[in-house]
Design an enzyme around this catalytic site. Structure first.
Site, short mmCIF file in Angstrom:
data_model
loop_
_atom_site.label_atom_id
_atom_site.label_comp_id
_atom_site.label_asym_id
_atom_site.label_seq_id
_atom_site.Cartn_x
_atom_site.Cartn_y
_atom_site.Cartn_z
N TRP A 136 47.36 3.31 -13.64
CA TRP A 136 47.12 3.25 -15.08
C TRP A 136 45.67 3.67 -15.22
O TRP A 136 44.76 2.94 -14.83
CB TRP A 136 47.35 1.82 -15.56
CG TRP A 136 47.41 1.64 -17.04
CD1 TRP A 136 48.50 1.83 -17.85
CD2 TRP A 136 46.36 1.20 -17.90
NE1 TRP A 136 48.17 1.54 -19.15
CE2 TRP A 136 46.87 1.14 -19.21
CE3 TRP A 136 45.03 0.84 -17.69
CZ2 TRP A 136 46.11 0.75 -20.30
CZ3 TRP A 136 44.26 0.45 -18.78
CH2 TRP A 136 44.81 0.41 -20.08
N LYS A 161 51.47 -4.29 -19.25
CA LYS A 161 51.93 -5.68 -19.40
C LYS A 161 50.80 -6.66 -19.08
O LYS A 161 50.67 -7.69 -19.74
CB LYS A 161 53.13 -5.90 -18.47
CG LYS A 161 53.73 -7.28 -18.53
CD LYS A 161 54.47 -7.49 -19.83
CE LYS A 161 55.03 -8.90 -19.95
NZ LYS A 161 55.21 -9.27 -21.37
N GLY A 192 41.89 -2.21 -10.08
CA GLY A 192 40.61 -2.82 -10.44
C GLY A 192 39.59 -1.73 -10.76
O GLY A 192 39.95 -0.57 -10.95
N GLU A 208 51.60 -11.58 -35.48
CA GLU A 208 52.46 -11.30 -34.33
C GLU A 208 53.57 -10.31 -34.70
O GLU A 208 53.89 -9.40 -33.93
CB GLU A 208 53.04 -12.62 -33.80
CG GLU A 208 54.03 -12.50 -32.64
CD GLU A 208 53.48 -11.85 -31.39
OE1 GLU A 208 52.27 -11.57 -31.31
OE2 GLU A 208 54.28 -11.56 -30.48
N HIS A 236 42.14 -9.01 -51.87
CA HIS A 236 40.76 -8.58 -51.63
C HIS A 236 40.70 -7.21 -50.96
O HIS A 236 39.92 -7.00 -50.03
CB HIS A 236 40.02 -9.65 -50.81
CG HIS A 236 40.03 -10.98 -51.48
ND1 HIS A 236 39.34 -11.24 -52.64
CD2 HIS A 236 40.72 -12.12 -51.19
CE1 HIS A 236 39.55 -12.48 -53.01
NE2 HIS A 236 40.39 -13.03 -52.16
N ARG A 293 54.86 -2.89 -15.82
CA ARG A 293 53.46 -3.21 -16.12
C ARG A 293 52.73 -2.05 -16.79
O ARG A 293 51.63 -2.21 -17.28
CB ARG A 293 52.74 -3.60 -14.83
CG ARG A 293 53.32 -4.85 -14.19
CD ARG A 293 52.74 -5.09 -12.84
NE ARG A 293 51.36 -5.50 -12.92
CZ ARG A 293 50.92 -6.74 -12.81
NH1 ARG A 293 51.78 -7.70 -12.62
NH2 ARG A 293 49.65 -7.03 -12.88
C1 G6P Z 1 48.59 -7.06 -22.95
C2 G6P Z 1 50.06 -7.10 -23.27
C3 G6P Z 1 50.30 -8.08 -24.42
C4 G6P Z 1 49.74 -9.45 -24.08
C5 G6P Z 1 48.26 -9.37 -23.69
C6 G6P Z 1 47.79 -10.68 -23.08
O1 G6P Z 1 47.90 -6.45 -23.98
O2 G6P Z 1 50.54 -5.81 -23.60
O3 G6P Z 1 51.69 -8.19 -24.66
O4 G6P Z 1 49.92 -10.30 -25.15
O5 G6P Z 1 48.06 -8.36 -22.71
O6 G6P Z 1 48.48 -10.88 -21.87
P1 G6P Z 1 48.62 -12.25 -21.12
O7 G6P Z 1 49.37 -11.94 -19.85
O8 G6P Z 1 47.22 -12.74 -20.83
O9 G6P Z 1 49.34 -13.19 -22.00
#
Ligand code: G6P
Length: 608
Positions: free
Chosen positions: A74, A603, A101, A481, A504, A27
């Site tokens: 984090w 994550k 949190g 993506e 542009h 994560r």
């Molecule tokens: C973070 C992850 C991304 C992910 C985004 C949304 O930024 O690093 O890989 O797309 O969150 O996450 P979710 O769990 O809501 O799809």
């Protein structure tokens, strides 16, 4: 984001909670810490960097403890330093908490505690909460936790221990996930089921503003006002094997290669080809309302937002319902107009992204039907929606999303057909489209054969520091993506653009130093895209094209061509994204990057 694991039972706590935070390290984190209660004393160790650095600090003082907790941090408030790492303690040094949190009113609480004569050792909001709980402590941890949390604004998942109560863990949540795993005479509290599944598959999911009091003999749950709450015991869906590498070098590679299978799982039991319809059990309870919906707002972050952009296209084409895709972080604060008959559909792999959750709540409070497309079973978004569809692609561990993205596209494709069939698509049209969808896993399998070709291209351009990705229509979100994948894991700057927009401004960047990836499958934008390729070529740009099998024309225009199988036009993003995932993966490996744990990323982003 922060990971929490706490253990109480008969076994040695230290190795169990350490193993637990290792299971959560995917994560993302920057420091770690552990606390155990042994012989009536709290023992704490903390360290910045990897969990291995924490392990080096462990000694016999922690041995023999059967109550303990660990945390991966984090950073949000305060830099990455040892004093800022969790656990944090109260003034007595007997009480410790770990937290995920943000305590929003921590400044006011800090001023209050400072007036009471308390001093602080860190810059974190968590320490304030620890001191506040200590301030209220009068011999019963659960009472002090509840009292303190009633004063808190913000989000929390916490676990708390007290040296004078060696038989108790108190855990509580608001906004940040927390799960209690129920073993045989032992309990594991964690922020993610991945830290629990090797011990038990029986869990309870705490809801917002609930507190769990866990002892060796059982657990109770209450509200913040101490009213008892009864909880259902649920079964965690996935197994330990799914959390392991299974011979791959990285989780990202494993997950890329799993896609044919994960997509089969995602569609299993949901396509009724003969009847030309889609069966989505999760939407049954709302199907009448959904069929009549006048507008759909898809909301998400990151990769899931890209899936939404494709979904918007599919829903508008097949169901002819106006649909738009909004960044969750923008939607939640823009005072959105929600008219009667609006559906807000949140897309989230983790089901915990705080902005996506808040956007969903915003929509629901304004009267929208609130739906979700989620991978993580039992997650907060899944629990807060009126109804929804799970991806069923299995746990995704690599920070860069791959199989969840294609799962999201597949679910959106199914929802589009579900709505389309009930609104105006004929049996034959739906049959054709669903047959195309059923053929996708085999096409993805074929596209995966591009592995070594993508590695060669990544090697050729390994020193390029800027990449451009171009696509039109359905391929525009795929370009976004592809660029995001490259940025996330190889730290190469990349931009995705609608191909026509290049003129542009960005065309000024074109030079032989910047590889340009052009998505050019045979679709109704194809001729236009060839024009864009020519524009790049004539300015000395180097083109890598993603094209449909058998398209020889494009080989004369592009320097490299990666051929993907021809599939139903609306479903092409499911195959064109595959070489882009592999390209990013190989670029990151060749540049020596930590593919599964890219710097600064998490994550699941559970803070704003
Ligand atoms: C973070 C992850 C991304 C992910 C985004 C949304 O930024 O690093 O890989 O797309 O969150 O996450 P979710 O769990 O809501 O799809």
């Amino acid at each position: 984001m922060c990971g929490i694991v706490a253990y109480i039972g008969e076994r040695e706590a230290c190795p169990i909670v350490l193993e637990g935070i290792k299971r959560l390290d995917y994560r993302g984190y920057d420091s770690a810490g552990i606390a155990v209660v042994r012989d009536g004393r709290l023992v704490i160790r903390r360290s910045v960097g990897r969990i291995s650095a924490l392990e080096e600090k462990l000694d016999h003082e922690l041995e023999g403890a059967t109550l303990g907790m660990a945390h991966t941090r984090w950073a949000t408030h305060g830099g990455v330093t040892e004093p800022n790492a969790h656990p944090h303690t109260d003034r007595s040094g007997k009480l410790a908490i770990v937290h995920n949190g943000i305590i929003e009113n921590y400044r006011a609480l800090k001023a209050f505690l400072a007036q009471a004569g308390l001093t602080f050792e860190s810059q974190t909001d968590t320490e304030i909460l620890a001191k506040l709980i200590g301030y209220f402590y009068e011999g019963k941890l659960e009472d002090a936790v509840r009292k303190a949390l009633r004063e808190v604004r913000g989000t929390f998942g916490i676990a708390a221990l007290h040296a004078d109560e060696p038989g108790t863990i108190v855990a509580a949540r608001r906004g940040s996930p927390l799960i209690v795993g129920i073993g045989d005479g032992e309990y594991v509290v964690a922020s993610d089921a991945a830290a629990i599944v090797q011990h038990t598959s029986q869990v309870i999911y705490l809801s917002d503003n609930e507190v769990a009091i866990v002892t060796r003999d059982g657990f109770r749950t209450t509200t913040l006002d101490a009213a008892p709450v009864s909880k259902d015991i649920e079964e965690v869906e996935y197994t330990l094997r799914q959390l392991e590498l299974g011979g791959h070098q990285h989780f990202m590679a494993k997950e890329i290669f799993e896609q044919p299978e994960s997509l089969r799982n995602c569609m299993r039991g949901r396509l009724d080809l003969e009847a030309g319809r889609v069966v989505l059990g999760g939407l049954t309870s709302v199907s009448r309302e959904l069929i009549k919906t006048k507008r759909i707002i898809l909301t998400a972050c990151g990769t899931a937002w890209h899936a939404g952009l494709v979904g918007e296209y599919l829903i508008e084409q097949l169901a002819r319902v106006p649909c738009e895709t909004e960044y969750a972080s923008e939607f939640r604060y823009r005072n959105p107009i929600i008219e009667d008959g609006t559906t807000v559909l949140a897309i989230s792999q983790s089901g915990e992204t705080i902005d996506t959750l808040a956007a969903l709540r915003e929509g629901r409070e304004r009267g929208a039907l609130a739906l979700g497309i989620v991978n993580s079973v039992g997650s907060t978004i899944a629990r807060e929606t009126d109804a929804g569809v799970y991806l069923h692609v299995g746990p995704e561990i690599g920070v860069a999303s791959t199989k969840a993205f294609t799962g999201q596209l597949t679910v959106l494709a199914m929802i589009a057909a579900f709505l389309g069939r009930r609104r105006h698509l004929s049996h034959e049209e739906c049959f054709q489209y669903l047959s195309g969808l059923a053929a996708i896993p085999d096409a993805v399998e074929k596209a995966l054969q591009l592995d070594s070709a993508t590695r060669q291209i990544a090697a050729e351009f390994v020193d390029a520091n800027n990449w451009l990705y171009l696509g039109r229509g359905l391929q525009y979100p795929v370009a976004l993506e592809g660029a995001l994948k490259l940025k996330e894991i190889s730290y190469i700057h990349a931009e995705g653009l609608p191909a026509a927009e290049m003129k542009h401004g960005p065309i000024a960047l074109i030079s032989e130093d910047m590889p340009v990836v052009v998505l050019a499958p045979r679709d109704h934008w194809y001729e236009k895209v060839l024009g864009n390729i020519n524009e790049v070529r004539s300015r000395g740009g180097r083109v890598i094209a993603i094209a449909s099998e058998g398209d020889h024309e494009i080989a004369d225009l592009a320097e490299h061509v990666l051929y993907v199988p021809d599939v139903t036009e609306l479903l092409q993003p499911l195959v064109t994204v595959i070489p882009l995932q592999m390209l990013a993966y190989h670029a990151a490996v060749l540049r020596g990057c930590d593919v599964d744990k890219p710097r600064n990323l998490a994550k699941a982003v559970t803070v704003e």
